[in-house]
Scaffold this motif. Sequence first.
Motif, PDB file in Angstrom:
ATOM      1  N   ARG A 250     -31.274   1.413   2.360  1.00 13.71           N
ATOM      2  CA  ARG A 250     -31.038  -0.022   2.349  1.00 13.71           C
ATOM      3  C   ARG A 250     -30.010  -0.397   1.291  1.00 13.71           C
ATOM      4  NH1 ARG A 250     -30.707  -4.163   5.625  1.00 13.71           N
ATOM      5  NH2 ARG A 250     -31.229  -6.150   4.651  1.00 13.71           N
ATOM      6  N   CYS A 251     -29.059  -1.258   1.649  1.00 14.17           N
ATOM      7  CA  CYS A 251     -28.042  -1.776   0.719  1.00 14.17           C
ATOM      8  C   CYS A 251     -28.128  -3.298   0.739  1.00 14.17           C
ATOM      9  CB  CYS A 251     -26.644  -1.346   1.133  1.00 14.17           C
ATOM     10  SG  CYS A 251     -26.347   0.407   1.107  1.00 14.17           S
ATOM     11  N   GLU A 252     -28.717  -3.870  -0.293  1.00 15.65           N
ATOM     12  CA  GLU A 252     -28.872  -5.328  -0.337  1.00 15.65           C
ATOM     13  C   GLU A 252     -27.596  -6.032  -0.780  1.00 15.65           C
ATOM     14  OE1 GLU A 252     -31.219  -7.020   0.845  1.00 15.65           O
ATOM     15  OE2 GLU A 252     -32.756  -5.495   1.162  1.00 15.65           O
ATOM     16  N   ASP A 253     -26.878  -5.422  -1.716  1.00 18.22           N
ATOM     17  CA  ASP A 253     -25.716  -6.091  -2.312  1.00 18.22           C
ATOM     18  C   ASP A 253     -24.461  -5.265  -2.096  1.00 18.22           C
ATOM     19  OD1 ASP A 253     -27.216  -8.264  -3.499  1.00 18.22           O
ATOM     20  OD2 ASP A 253     -27.991  -6.748  -4.879  1.00 18.22           O
ATOM     21  N   PRO A 254     -23.336  -5.902  -1.765  1.00 16.81           N
ATOM     22  CA  PRO A 254     -22.087  -5.161  -1.598  1.00 16.81           C
ATOM     23  C   PRO A 254     -21.543  -4.672  -2.935  1.00 16.81           C
ATOM     24  CG  PRO A 254     -21.687  -7.515  -1.387  1.00 16.81           C
ATOM     25  CD  PRO A 254     -23.179  -7.336  -1.507  1.00 16.81           C
ATOM     26  N   TYR A 255     -20.536  -3.872  -2.848  1.00 13.00           N
ATOM     27  CA  TYR A 255     -19.850  -3.303  -4.012  1.00 13.00           C
ATOM     28  C   TYR A 255     -19.329  -4.397  -4.939  1.00 13.00           C
ATOM     29  CZ  TYR A 255     -15.467  -1.724  -6.215  1.00 13.00           C
ATOM     30  OH  TYR A 255     -14.426  -1.493  -7.074  1.00 13.00           O
ATOM     31  N   THR A 256     -19.548  -4.205  -6.236  1.00 11.03           N
ATOM     32  CA  THR A 256     -18.983  -5.069  -7.271  1.00 11.03           C
ATOM     33  C   THR A 256     -18.082  -4.213  -8.154  1.00 11.03           C
ATOM     34  OG1 THR A 256     -20.943  -6.477  -7.288  1.00 11.03           O
ATOM     35  CG2 THR A 256     -19.483  -6.603  -9.197  1.00 11.03           C
ATOM     36  N   PRO A 257     -16.795  -4.554  -8.283  1.00  9.27           N
ATOM     37  CA  PRO A 257     -15.877  -3.688  -9.033  1.00  9.27           C
ATOM     38  C   PRO A 257     -16.072  -3.789 -10.533  1.00  9.27           C
ATOM     39  CG  PRO A 257     -14.728  -5.646  -8.275  1.00  9.27           C
ATOM     40  CD  PRO A 257     -16.106  -5.697  -7.671  1.00  9.27           C
ATOM     41  N   SER A 258     -15.771  -2.682 -11.221  1.00  6.68           N
ATOM     42  CA  SER A 258     -15.660  -2.707 -12.680  1.00  6.68           C
ATOM     43  C   SER A 258     -14.333  -3.365 -13.051  1.00  6.68           C
ATOM     44  CB  SER A 258     -15.710  -1.283 -13.225  1.00  6.68           C
ATOM     45  OG  SER A 258     -14.534  -0.566 -12.828  1.00  6.68           O
ATOM     46  N   LYS A 259     -14.099  -3.581 -14.332  1.00  5.02           N
ATOM     47  CA  LYS A 259     -12.828  -4.173 -14.761  1.00  5.02           C
ATOM     48  C   LYS A 259     -11.650  -3.283 -14.382  1.00  5.02           C
ATOM     49  CE  LYS A 259     -14.606  -6.893 -18.649  1.00  5.02           C
ATOM     50  NZ  LYS A 259     -14.547  -7.120 -20.121  1.00  5.02           N
ATOM     51  N   ARG A 260     -11.800  -1.986 -14.584  1.00  7.66           N
ATOM     52  CA  ARG A 260     -10.719  -1.055 -14.242  1.00  7.66           C
ATOM     53  C   ARG A 260     -10.438  -1.103 -12.732  1.00  7.66           C
ATOM     54  NH1 ARG A 260      -8.574   3.719 -16.394  1.00  7.66           N
ATOM     55  NH2 ARG A 260     -10.059   3.639 -18.120  1.00  7.66           N
ATOM     56  N   GLU A 261     -11.490  -1.135 -11.944  1.00 10.32           N
ATOM     57  CA  GLU A 261     -11.321  -1.154 -10.491  1.00 10.32           C
ATOM     58  C   GLU A 261     -10.701  -2.469 -10.024  1.00 10.32           C
ATOM     59  OE1 GLU A 261     -15.186   1.761 -10.137  1.00 10.32           O
ATOM     60  OE2 GLU A 261     -15.311  -0.288  -9.337  1.00 10.32           O
ATOM     61  N   SER A 262     -11.096  -3.586 -10.647  1.00 16.13           N
ATOM     62  CA  SER A 262     -10.494  -4.885 -10.300  1.00 16.13           C
ATOM     63  C   SER A 262      -9.001  -4.887 -10.591  1.00 16.13           C
ATOM     64  CB  SER A 262     -11.178  -6.012 -11.087  1.00 16.13           C
ATOM     65  OG  SER A 262     -12.505  -6.181 -10.676  1.00 16.13           O
ATOM     66  N   TRP A 263      -8.629  -4.332 -11.730  1.00 18.20           N
ATOM     67  CA  TRP A 263      -7.204  -4.259 -12.082  1.00 18.20           C
ATOM     68  C   TRP A 263      -6.452  -3.414 -11.058  1.00 18.20           C
ATOM     69  CZ3 TRP A 263      -4.286   0.072 -13.329  1.00 18.20           C
ATOM     70  CH2 TRP A 263      -2.996  -0.189 -13.797  1.00 18.20           C
ATOM     71  N   TYR A 264      -7.016  -2.288 -10.691  1.00 19.80           N
ATOM     72  CA  TYR A 264      -6.367  -1.406  -9.717  1.00 19.80           C
ATOM     73  C   TYR A 264      -6.205  -2.123  -8.374  1.00 19.80           C
ATOM     74  CZ  TYR A 264      -5.825   2.360  -6.339  1.00 19.80           C
ATOM     75  OH  TYR A 264      -5.366   3.154  -5.304  1.00 19.80           O
ATOM     76  N   GLN A 265      -7.220  -2.828  -7.938  1.00 19.53           N
ATOM     77  CA  GLN A 265      -7.155  -3.497  -6.640  1.00 19.53           C
ATOM     78  C   GLN A 265      -6.155  -4.638  -6.643  1.00 19.53           C
ATOM     79  OE1 GLN A 265     -11.341  -4.216  -6.326  1.00 19.53           O
ATOM     80  NE2 GLN A 265     -11.725  -2.005  -6.183  1.00 19.53           N
ATOM     81  N   ARG A 266      -6.067  -5.368  -7.757  1.00 21.76           N
ATOM     82  CA  ARG A 266      -5.052  -6.428  -7.846  1.00 21.76           C
ATOM     83  C   ARG A 266      -3.663  -5.838  -7.786  1.00 21.76           C
ATOM     84  NH1 ARG A 266      -8.643  -8.556 -11.761  1.00 21.76           N
ATOM     85  NH2 ARG A 266      -7.359  -7.687 -13.442  1.00 21.76           N
ATOM     86  N   ARG A 267      -3.453  -4.741  -8.505  1.00 22.22           N
ATOM     87  CA  ARG A 267      -2.134  -4.089  -8.502  1.00 22.22           C
ATOM     88  C   ARG A 267      -1.799  -3.568  -7.109  1.00 22.22           C
ATOM     89  NH1 ARG A 267      -0.911   1.407 -11.755  1.00 22.22           N
ATOM     90  NH2 ARG A 267      -2.253   2.131 -10.073  1.00 22.22           N
ATOM     91  N   ARG A 268      -2.781  -2.978  -6.441  1.00 19.29           N
ATOM     92  CA  ARG A 268      -2.538  -2.447  -5.096  1.00 19.29           C
ATOM     93  C   ARG A 268      -2.222  -3.569  -4.121  1.00 19.29           C
ATOM     94  NH1 ARG A 268      -5.710  -2.019  -0.968  1.00 19.29           N
ATOM     95  NH2 ARG A 268      -7.619  -2.351  -2.155  1.00 19.29           N
ATOM     96  N   ALA A 269      -2.888  -4.723  -4.294  1.00 18.15           N
ATOM     97  CA  ALA A 269      -2.691  -5.839  -3.372  1.00 18.15           C
ATOM     98  C   ALA A 269      -1.282  -6.417  -3.466  1.00 18.15           C
ATOM     99  CB  ALA A 269      -3.726  -6.929  -3.647  1.00 18.15           C
ATOM    100  N   VAL A 270      -0.661  -6.375  -4.676  1.00 18.80           N
ATOM    101  CA  VAL A 270       0.668  -6.987  -4.816  1.00 18.80           C
ATOM    102  C   VAL A 270       1.795  -6.016  -4.459  1.00 18.80           C
ATOM    103  CG1 VAL A 270      -0.169  -8.554  -6.586  1.00 18.80           C
ATOM    104  CG2 VAL A 270       0.926  -6.416  -7.274  1.00 18.80           C
ATOM    105  N   ARG A 271       1.492  -4.736  -4.328  1.00 18.51           N
ATOM    106  CA  ARG A 271       2.561  -3.776  -4.024  1.00 18.51           C
ATOM    107  C   ARG A 271       3.328  -4.104  -2.750  1.00 18.51           C
ATOM    108  NH1 ARG A 271      -0.860   1.643  -5.213  1.00 18.51           N
ATOM    109  NH2 ARG A 271      -0.772   1.640  -7.488  1.00 18.51           N
ATOM    110  N   PRO A 272       2.655  -4.426  -1.633  1.00 15.08           N
ATOM    111  CA  PRO A 272       3.437  -4.741  -0.421  1.00 15.08           C
ATOM    112  C   PRO A 272       4.357  -5.933  -0.607  1.00 15.08           C
ATOM    113  CG  PRO A 272       1.133  -4.306   0.123  1.00 15.08           C
ATOM    114  CD  PRO A 272       1.213  -4.404  -1.369  1.00 15.08           C
ATOM    115  N   ALA A 273       3.893  -6.966  -1.335  1.00 17.78           N
ATOM    116  CA  ALA A 273       4.738  -8.140  -1.564  1.00 17.78           C
ATOM    117  C   ALA A 273       5.954  -7.780  -2.407  1.00 17.78           C
ATOM    118  CB  ALA A 273       3.935  -9.245  -2.240  1.00 17.78           C
TER     119      ALA A 273
END
Length: 278
Positions: free
Chosen positions: A237-260
């Motif tokens: 059972r998985c009640e709650d979805p993934y919550t990123p750490s600070k490092r992971e949030s930074w990585y995801q923001r950087r990855r999101a802006v790369r295509p732009a």
Amino acid sequence: MVEVVYKGQLGNNLFQYCLGRILAEDLGFALAAEPIRGFPHTADAVEGARYESPTVVLSGQHAELARLRAQPPECRILLNGWFQRHEYYRPHREKIRRWLAFDDTVRPPATVPDTVVHVRRNDYVSNGWALPFSFYEEALNRVSPGHVWILTDDPNDPFFRRFARWQPRFSSGTALEDLRFMSAAKRIVMSQSTFSWWATFLGDPVEVVCPDPSFGAWSPSGEEAALIERDRFTCVRCEDPYTPSKRESWYQRRRAVRPAIARTVRRWIPIPTLRRSG
């Protein structure tokens, strides 16, 4: 005639093709479906009755198979949906495995993997469907994993630092090679993904650990997909979805802006024309 409209990616397309062929063979209809690369038997000719009209369109997840079989209509059946319900495919598993035998060009694994963990990240992180690390941790603690392999669409994600205790290896093949690799595994840890489900269906794993999430397409409030096989899988059972750490949030923001950034660079910086000398 049964005509298949492909939507989505590889896992989705396999459902669409297989339901089309099941219906065509059951009703004695011809099948019109483009072959799927890597599966040569999807080019097999399925002959039968061909009705051009009227057209009955099946969409979403439900196909109303019982009604169609009870009174086969003289019509063109257009499959324009997802049809991700295991009860449509389980009675036909052996022949589906023949239909979806891999092409010889799809490289098989050199050895049988002990445990393969499928971790879908990119689009699932952005739409809130990514599974928490706690699911993978519990899943791996429930099996005797041996050597752990991870299949993912983003191996550079710092999320995978959380798996360090298992010293995982990463598979880096094509989508077809990864599916063949995962389907050869002794043990499979799934994501809530059609790709994961097909690996369990085409292979013969001794253990499968499946998420039972309260969020995403496989949740009770999802898109009415039904791929959690409680008699075949160990469900966590998985009640709650993934919550990123600070490092992971930074990585995801950087990855999101790369295509732009890449689009801006292509727009404003001209690419020089290379001239051949001589």
